[in-house]
Write a protein that holds these residues in place. Structure first.
Motif, PDB file in Angstrom:
ATOM      1  N   GLY A   1      88.183   8.184  47.801  1.00 32.92           N
ATOM      2  CA  GLY A   1      89.372   7.568  48.381  1.00 32.92           C
ATOM      3  C   GLY A   1      90.258   6.883  47.347  1.00 32.92           C
ATOM      4  N   ASP A   2      90.028   7.128  46.074  1.00 31.81           N
ATOM      5  CA  ASP A   2      90.800   6.470  45.012  1.00 31.81           C
ATOM      6  C   ASP A   2      92.184   7.120  44.876  1.00 31.81           C
ATOM      7  OD1 ASP A   2      91.831   5.637  42.470  1.00 31.81           O
ATOM      8  OD2 ASP A   2      89.793   5.059  41.901  1.00 31.81           O
ATOM      9  N   GLU A   3      93.224   6.351  45.219  1.00 24.98           N
ATOM     10  CA  GLU A   3      94.589   6.898  45.291  1.00 24.98           C
ATOM     11  C   GLU A   3      95.096   7.452  43.957  1.00 24.98           C
ATOM     12  OE1 GLU A   3      96.577   7.333  47.917  1.00 24.98           O
ATOM     13  OE2 GLU A   3      95.164   6.444  49.341  1.00 24.98           O
ATOM     14  N   ARG A   4      94.579   6.919  42.853  1.00 24.23           N
ATOM     15  CA  ARG A   4      95.034   7.407  41.550  1.00 24.23           C
ATOM     16  C   ARG A   4      94.756   8.905  41.416  1.00 24.23           C
ATOM     17  NH1 ARG A   4      91.682   3.132  38.023  1.00 24.23           N
ATOM     18  NH2 ARG A   4      90.220   3.616  39.714  1.00 24.23           N
ATOM     19  N   LEU A   5      93.679   9.351  42.063  1.00 22.23           N
ATOM     20  CA  LEU A   5      93.309  10.762  41.956  1.00 22.23           C
ATOM     21  C   LEU A   5      94.233  11.647  42.779  1.00 22.23           C
ATOM     22  CD1 LEU A   5      89.491  10.129  42.147  1.00 22.23           C
ATOM     23  CD2 LEU A   5      90.773  10.872  40.131  1.00 22.23           C
ATOM     24  N   LEU A   6      94.651  11.134  43.944  1.00 17.28           N
ATOM     25  CA  LEU A   6      95.582  11.913  44.765  1.00 17.28           C
ATOM     26  C   LEU A   6      96.944  12.014  44.071  1.00 17.28           C
ATOM     27  CD1 LEU A   6      95.991  13.510  47.350  1.00 17.28           C
ATOM     28  CD2 LEU A   6      96.630  11.390  48.506  1.00 17.28           C
ATOM     29  N   MET A   7      97.359  10.927  43.425  1.00 15.71           N
ATOM     30  CA  MET A   7      98.613  10.951  42.664  1.00 15.71           C
ATOM     31  C   MET A   7      98.583  12.059  41.608  1.00 15.71           C
ATOM     32  SD  MET A   7     100.747   8.391  43.375  1.00 15.71           S
ATOM     33  CE  MET A   7     101.550   7.940  41.810  1.00 15.71           C
ATOM     34  N   LYS A   8      97.458  12.110  40.891  1.00  9.56           N
ATOM     35  CA  LYS A   8      97.346  13.101  39.818  1.00  9.56           C
ATOM     36  C   LYS A   8      97.268  14.507  40.416  1.00  9.56           C
ATOM     37  CE  LYS A   8      97.441  13.496  35.431  1.00  9.56           C
ATOM     38  NZ  LYS A   8      98.423  12.762  34.608  1.00  9.56           N
TER      39      LYS A   8
END
Ligand SMILES: *[C@@H]1O[C@H](CO)[C@@H](O)[C@H](O)[C@H]1NC(C)=O
Ligand SMILES: *[C@@H]1O[C@H](CO)[C@@H](O)[C@H](O)[C@H]1NC(C)=O
Length: 621
Positions: A209-216
């Motif tokens: 659920g870490d948003e930084r990963l979805l951004m990337k």
């Protein structure tokens, strides 16, 4: 998982050459358009009021992939299906509680796998951090996937699954720094980048659920979708990304069917998680073609190895296989059904049609000294209706994924016969591991096919005759002494030829063993997995990590003498990402990444399935 690399090098070179030639004759275009912040989706490319040249200089800090103007905008974006997900049949076996003995053996093995993973990860971190791959003998590195830290992105989900949270946090921070405007390659393999980078990021996001990963992941998706900006919106699979910014591009007339046909899970998941349909739309166009043309190929039900993306004609070539260059196309049919929660009937149709044909033509039973009841999937040539298709009785390590595919399809679509076929295919891979001197299956081999799949008695004379025939056909060598051929070629009984003796740390055998184990709960599969693991680690371990092998036909004793020669300075990113993940999961508790909640992409990255229990609709909350 893909092997495509090796098989496709020549094709790649040919395409490169063609594109290079075309480009030579083309006037360089100065494409005019401004970069505006927050440009709406799919806005037509050119804005003539403010004519500033688009920057093709990737060091320009203002460059962003999501702001590259679209040359061929999509008029009606296909939307994700909106029906509520169905309750699909249970995939995992109802496991009974294990005994204390079983539990302790299992945990010892689990720790051994984790130990191997941790060792490889520390060496990668120390010696090849942010590079694509560690070179396991020299301690150098390789940047064959663009220099975007392939091994790091590929292992985010593993770090999470194996509970290595500190390493996970460190890796996520590193992900943010990966610069997608710099690339070590002139030509990006869109498929490999999709399954590794996009798949790895989406999976790690689904797990953490870490948003930084979805951004990337969005950034990677925004880059990859530029490869779809062609007149018919078919992607360029071997993509000269700089040229994409300089002038219009068209899809190629010869592309590998796996490279165009298995982008669907990753692009669909990205749309599911962001709510933006543009990625789903991009792959939906390809599924439409597959659906329409499935009955029109030269071996109806299946698709040929190469297809024409420029004309969107997928029917012409004559080679049909579940093996290299096609593999994940078929693998993704049942997996898309699972991912979407069973709401798109086309995937069942695609699965049913392709597996019916493969069962009839591609699967064969090899003759073995122990009369093993096993199956292998080979390659078929077909020229259409009036000539019977011909089978090449070849086996590949790569095609071991098929056992897991049939078993998964069997569970999801409630076809018990397919689970049985899956089991025989998995048993074929286990047999091949066991019967090679090193306990490891080679890349490519041949055996003598039985006349019947139902019964088959070992005939040593027939085996030797086949060895001889094969040898004579392949080389000028017409040695009469077949025993001499068998000895110099180091052919174990049953094998008629070892066409490619390498083991490049591939995952497909353990992948299918893992899937079948979770579906049937049969104990012999865990035992087979452990035997594979010890054989592989014994032979591949180096001072730093694990190395590919050039020849698995040596005995362990010969191997010890030849070690420097047999081990190669290569550790594919899929070793840690896939092979070690599946070894880990076969010994983990069954709830860890349950197949009733997760579905793996072809690089072993688990995506969350749509189920009636899902707490969010399409958009992750
Ligand atoms: C074994 O194979 C040889 C050569 O193909 C054949 O002549 C012979 O009849 C076979 N033997 C049996 C028992 O089938
Ligand atoms: C691997 O090595 C260990 C220790 O040397 C040995 O006990 C085991 O039998 C070997 N396994 C295989 C499959 O070669």
């Amino acid at each position: 998982m893909l092997s495509l690399r090796r098989y496709a090098v020549y094709l790649g070179l040919a395409i490169c050459f063609l594109l290079g030639t075309l480009n030579y004759f083309r006037e360089p275009l100065l494409f005019r358009a401004p970069f505006k912040q927050q440009r709406p989706l799919q806005q037509p490319a050119v804005d003539n009021d403010q004519p500033t040249a688009i920057s093709t200089d990737f060091s320009d800090p203002n460059f962003r992939w999501d702001q590259v103007p679209v040359r061929y905008p999509v008029k009606d974006l296909a939307a994700l299906p909106t029906q509520a997900p169905k309750r699909l049949p249970k995939v995992q076996h109802d496991f009974k509680p294990e005994t204390e003995q079983q539990s302790s053996t299992r945990k010892t093995r689990l720790n051994a796998v984790k130990g191997t993973f941790t060792r490889c990860w520390s060496s990668y971190r120390k010696l090849a951090w942010l590079k694509d791959e560690l070179a396991p003998l020299s301690g150098g590195f390789r940047d064959g996937f663009g220099g975007w830290a392939a091994n790091l992105v590929d292992n985010l989900d593993n770090l999470w699954i194996m509970g290595m949270r500190e390493e996970f946090e460190e890796a996520v921070q590193a992900v943010e720094k990966i610069d997608l405007t710099q690339c070590t390659l002139e030509q990006i393999n869109v498929f490999e980048t999709t399954i590794r980078h996009l798949g790895g990021l989406l999976s790690a996001y689904d797990l953490s659920g870490d948003e930084r990963l979805l951004m990337k992941a969005k950034e990677v998706g925004s880059m990859l979708i530029v490869a779809f900006d062609t007149p018919n919106r078919m992607p360029i699979t071997r993509w000269l990304w700089k040229q994409a910014l300089e002038g219009p591009q068209v899809a190629d007339d010869t592309v590998l069917v796996a490279e165009i046909g298995s982008l669907s899970m990753e692009f669909t998941r990205l749309s599911m998680l962001t709510g933006d349909p543009k990625w789903y739309d991009a792959v939906e166009r390809i599924v439409k073609i597959l659906d329409k043309q499935q009955g029109k190929t030269l071996l109806p039900g299946m698709f040929p190895v190469t297809v024409n993306a420029k004309t969107a004609d997928f029917t012409h070539d004559t080679m049909f296989t579940l093996s290299a260059m096609s593999d994940s196309l078929y693998e993704y049919f049942p997996k898309m059904h699972a991912l979407l929660g069973g709401v798109d009937p086309r995937y069942k149709k695609l699965y049913d049609g392709s597996t019916a044909t493969a069962i009839e033509y591609n699967l064969w039973r090899p003759m073995t000294p122990d009369n093993a009841d096993i199956l292998i999937s080979g390659e078929v040539r077909s020229h259409g209706n009036f000539v019977p298709p011909t089978l090449d009785p070849q086996g590949q390590h790569l095609v071991c994924f098929a056992g897991g595919m049939f078993a998964l399809g069997g569970q999801l679509f409630n076809i018990p016969a397919h689970v049985e076929i899956g089991k025989k295919l998995v048993d074929g891979c286990i047999w091949t591991y066991k019967n090679m001197p090193l306990g490891i299956m080679p890349e490519v081999f041949r055996m003598l096919p039985c006349e019947s799949r139902l019964e088959c008695a070992w005939n040593e004379t027939a085996w030797k005759a086949a060895v001889k025939a094969e040898q004579h056909a392949l080389t000028e060598d017409d040695t009469e002494d077949v025993d001499a051929i068998i000895a110099t070629q180091r052919l174990p009984k049953g094998f008629t030829n070892l066409q490619d003796r390498r083991y490049i740390l591939r995952p497909e055998a353990i992948e299918s063993v893992f899937l079948l184990y979770r579906m049937t709960g049969e104990q012999y599969l865990q035992e087979a997995a452990w035997e594979m693991f010890t054989a592989i680690t014994n032979a591949t371990e180096t001072l730093l990590a694990n190395a590919a092998l050039s020849d698995v036909s040596f005995s362990p004793e010969q191997m010890r003498v030849e070690e420097r020669v047999v081990q190669m300075d290569s550790m594919e990113s899929f070793w840690m990402a896939e092979t070690l993940k599946y070894f880990y999961l076969v010994f983990s508790e069954q709830e860890v990444v349950s197949l009733d909640e997760w579905v793996f992409n072809t690089e072993a990255h688990p995506f969350r399935r749509r189920t009636p229990e899902e707490k969010y609709a399409w958009v992750h909350g």
